[in-house]
Design an enzyme around this catalytic site. Structure first.
Site, PDB file in Angstrom:
ATOM      1  N   TYR A 146      19.434  37.783  -6.968  1.00  0.00           N
ATOM      2  CA  TYR A 146      20.053  36.224  -7.364  1.00  0.00           C
ATOM      3  C   TYR A 146      21.178  35.863  -6.160  1.00  0.00           C
ATOM      4  O   TYR A 146      20.810  34.760  -5.547  1.00  0.00           O
ATOM      5  CB  TYR A 146      20.576  36.102  -8.579  1.00  0.00           C
ATOM      6  CG  TYR A 146      20.832  34.925  -9.111  1.00  0.00           C
ATOM      7  CD1 TYR A 146      19.949  33.839  -9.669  1.00  0.00           C
ATOM      8  CD2 TYR A 146      22.310  34.381  -9.075  1.00  0.00           C
ATOM      9  CE1 TYR A 146      20.291  32.817 -10.017  1.00  0.00           C
ATOM     10  CE2 TYR A 146      22.643  33.101  -9.372  1.00  0.00           C
ATOM     11  CZ  TYR A 146      21.522  32.420  -9.941  1.00  0.00           C
ATOM     12  OH  TYR A 146      21.888  30.979 -10.300  1.00  0.00           O
ATOM     13  N   LYS A 150      20.698  33.231  -2.937  1.00  0.00           N
ATOM     14  CA  LYS A 150      21.710  32.048  -2.889  1.00  0.00           C
ATOM     15  C   LYS A 150      22.611  32.033  -1.723  1.00  0.00           C
ATOM     16  O   LYS A 150      22.874  30.677  -1.034  1.00  0.00           O
ATOM     17  CB  LYS A 150      22.816  31.731  -4.133  1.00  0.00           C
ATOM     18  CG  LYS A 150      21.801  31.636  -5.589  1.00  0.00           C
ATOM     19  CD  LYS A 150      21.142  30.529  -5.665  1.00  0.00           C
ATOM     20  CE  LYS A 150      20.465  30.115  -7.069  1.00  0.00           C
ATOM     21  NZ  LYS A 150      19.643  28.808  -6.985  1.00  0.00           N
TER      22      LYS A 150
HETATM   23  N1  LIG Z   1      23.327  27.345 -15.204  1.00  0.00           N
HETATM   24  C1  LIG Z   1      24.484  28.034 -14.444  1.00  0.00           C
HETATM   25  O1  LIG Z   1      25.375  28.723 -14.736  1.00  0.00           O
HETATM   26  C2  LIG Z   1      24.044  28.005 -12.891  1.00  0.00           C
HETATM   27  C3  LIG Z   1      25.166  28.190 -12.112  1.00  0.00           C
HETATM   28  C4  LIG Z   1      24.868  28.268 -10.675  1.00  0.00           C
HETATM   29  C5  LIG Z   1      23.856  27.891 -10.193  1.00  0.00           C
HETATM   30  N2  LIG Z   1      22.666  27.850 -11.002  1.00  0.00           N
HETATM   31  C6  LIG Z   1      21.468  27.200 -10.444  1.00  0.00           C
HETATM   32  O2  LIG Z   1      21.132  25.844 -10.874  1.00  0.00           O
HETATM   33  C7  LIG Z   1      19.640  25.608 -10.931  1.00  0.00           C
HETATM   34  C8  LIG Z   1      19.278  24.886 -12.100  1.00  0.00           C
HETATM   35  O3  LIG Z   1      19.190  25.814 -12.988  1.00  0.00           O
HETATM   36  P1  LIG Z   1      19.565  25.599 -14.700  1.00  0.00           P
HETATM   37  O4  LIG Z   1      20.984  26.440 -14.906  1.00  0.00           O
HETATM   38  O5  LIG Z   1      19.711  23.875 -14.841  1.00  0.00           O
HETATM   39  O6  LIG Z   1      18.539  26.147 -15.399  1.00  0.00           O
HETATM   40  P2  LIG Z   1      17.557  25.617 -16.499  1.00  0.00           P
HETATM   41  O7  LIG Z   1      18.144  25.021 -17.706  1.00  0.00           O
HETATM   42  O8  LIG Z   1      16.758  27.124 -16.985  1.00  0.00           O
HETATM   43  O9  LIG Z   1      16.502  24.936 -15.727  1.00  0.00           O
HETATM   44  C9  LIG Z   1      15.729  25.529 -14.625  1.00  0.00           C
HETATM   45  C10 LIG Z   1      14.717  24.374 -14.529  1.00  0.00           C
HETATM   46  O10 LIG Z   1      14.107  24.816 -13.324  1.00  0.00           O
HETATM   47  C11 LIG Z   1      12.492  24.853 -13.339  1.00  0.00           C
HETATM   48  N3  LIG Z   1      11.937  26.063 -13.007  1.00  0.00           N
HETATM   49  C12 LIG Z   1      11.892  27.299 -13.246  1.00  0.00           C
HETATM   50  N4  LIG Z   1      11.317  28.000 -12.633  1.00  0.00           N
HETATM   51  C13 LIG Z   1      10.207  26.910 -11.999  1.00  0.00           C
HETATM   52  C14 LIG Z   1       9.165  27.310 -11.150  1.00  0.00           C
HETATM   53  N5  LIG Z   1       8.656  28.341 -10.653  1.00  0.00           N
HETATM   54  N6  LIG Z   1       8.616  26.248 -10.495  1.00  0.00           N
HETATM   55  C15 LIG Z   1       8.894  25.031 -10.977  1.00  0.00           C
HETATM   56  N7  LIG Z   1       9.937  24.892 -11.698  1.00  0.00           N
HETATM   57  C16 LIG Z   1      10.719  25.636 -12.201  1.00  0.00           C
HETATM   58  C17 LIG Z   1      12.584  24.909 -15.251  1.00  0.00           C
HETATM   59  O11 LIG Z   1      11.289  23.996 -15.756  1.00  0.00           O
HETATM   60  P3  LIG Z   1       9.815  24.758 -16.003  1.00  0.00           P
HETATM   61  O12 LIG Z   1      10.514  26.215 -16.822  1.00  0.00           O
HETATM   62  O13 LIG Z   1       9.225  23.976 -17.023  1.00  0.00           O
HETATM   63  O14 LIG Z   1       9.246  25.189 -14.754  1.00  0.00           O
HETATM   64  C18 LIG Z   1      13.719  23.984 -15.476  1.00  0.00           C
HETATM   65  O15 LIG Z   1      13.406  22.398 -15.139  1.00  0.00           O
HETATM   66  C19 LIG Z   1      19.144  27.174 -10.516  1.00  0.00           C
HETATM   67  O16 LIG Z   1      18.693  27.106  -8.996  1.00  0.00           O
HETATM   68  C20 LIG Z   1      20.227  27.972 -10.753  1.00  0.00           C
HETATM   69  O17 LIG Z   1      20.013  29.100 -10.079  1.00  0.00           O
HETATM   70  C21 LIG Z   1      22.774  27.679 -12.546  1.00  0.00           C
END
Ligand SMILES: NC(=O)c1ccc[n+]([C@@H]2O[C@H](COP(=O)([O-])OP(=O)(O)OC[C@H]3O[C@@H](n4cnc5c(N)ncnc54)[C@H](OP(=O)(O)O)[C@@H]3O)[C@@H](O)[C@H]2O)c1
Length: 258
Positions: A146, A150
């Site tokens: 992960y 990143k």
């Molecule tokens: N939440 C945190 O604490 C955090 C912190 C730092 C960075 N991030 C980053 O922020 C980004 C968004 O994450 P989030 O926290 O908003 O997560 P989330 O609520 O789980 O949303 C993830 C989104 O990505 C889509 N997705 C996942 N796998 C996919 C695939 N193979 N193809 C197309 N779409 C896909 C999901 O929809 P489907 O399942 O329908 O595909 C969903 O729309 C990620 O890159 C994550 O690493 C998150």
């Protein structure tokens, strides 16, 4: 009407980008795997903001789907590309099937690379546009696949700017949020109860900070003072010291190497 393509647009940070951009009058192309959820999200945005929204159901880890999205990214005259789709694993490196580790690299790295490669030439030609690649503060810590994926996003985004691949008028930024309340933690089976409140942000706040920093021409955006402090610590004291402090604070993600 400006046009943005947002991956992972049905939940969390991606949904907050879609909502914010629709409210600002952007035409949107939204990408995620779950077609029903994507269609619903697109409908809601159309109704609430009277903007054009295209729902493109695709799994970014699947070659043919990614090629289809890349075609759209090249053909649409994008003003903004938000490479946001991503996920965390439920366990450490050796306890996750290797195919899932590779899937993570495909979504976090290959998709970001291909969609940027597709969108950037048009932006360069028009001398206008922006790419936001959603990374994480974990890019600055030793954090298995992960964190490593990143860190690649950060290096890639920086190289496009410093190597002048992105022409004047075109901005590329790595967005490195800390803990954001989204579905990511639940989906990966993570218990977040021990993580201090001060480390959490909400998705709309992350999006506002990201768009402000992109407009200011920043190459890296780390939303929130506690996250900035942690990254500074990692830079000054070394990644493993910062990692130890984070673990003391109770934030032991299932993304560590063990
Ligand atoms: N939440 C945190 O604490 C955090 C912190 C730092 C960075 N991030 C980053 O922020 C980004 C968004 O994450 P989030 O926290 O908003 O997560 P989330 O609520 O789980 O949303 C993830 C989104 O990505 C889509 N997705 C996942 N796998 C996919 C695939 N193979 N193809 C197309 N779409 C896909 C999901 O929809 P489907 O399942 O329908 O595909 C969903 O729309 C990620 O890159 C994550 O690493 C998150």
């Amino acid at each position: 009407m400006p046009h943005a393509l947002v991956t992972g647009a049905t939940s969390g940070i991606g949904a907050a980008f879609a909502e914010h951009l629709a409210a600002a009058g952007y035409e949107l192309t939204l990408v995620a795997r779950d077609r029903a959820r994507l269609d619903h999200a697109a409908d809601v945005l159309r109704r609430q903001h009277a903007v054009r929204v295209t729902a493109l159901a695709a799994d970014l880890a699947v070659d043919a789907d990614l090629a289809r999205v890349a075609e759209r990214a090249a053909a649409d005259r994008l003003d903004l590309l938000v490479n946001n789709a991503g996920f965390a694993h439920p366990a450490g490196f050796l306890r996750v099937p290797v195919a899932d580790e590779v899937r993570m690299l495909r979504v976090h790295c290959e998709a970001v690379l291909r969609l940027t490669h597709a969108a950037l030439p048009g932006m360069n030609e028009r001398r206008h546009g922006g790419v936001i690649n959603v990374s994480s503060v974990w890019a600055f810590f030793p954090c298995s696949t992960y964190g490593a994926s990143k860190a690649w996003i950060n290096g890639f985004s920086q190289s496009l700017v410093e190597g002048r691949t992105a022409r004047p008028g075109v901005r590329v930024m790595a967005l490195c949020p800390g803990y954001v309340r989204t579905e990511l933690h639940e989906r990966s089976g993570r218990d977040t109860a021990s993580i201090p409140r001060a480390l959490w942000t909400d998705a709309p706040a992350v999006v506002r900070t990201a768009l402000r920093d992109l407009a200011r021409g920043r190459n890296v955006c780390i939303p929130g003072a506690p996250n900035k402090a942690l990254v500074t610590l990692a830079r000054l004291g070394g990644r493993s010291l910062a990692g130890r402090i984070l673990r003391r604070l109770g934030s032991r993600p299932h993304v560590t190497a063990s």
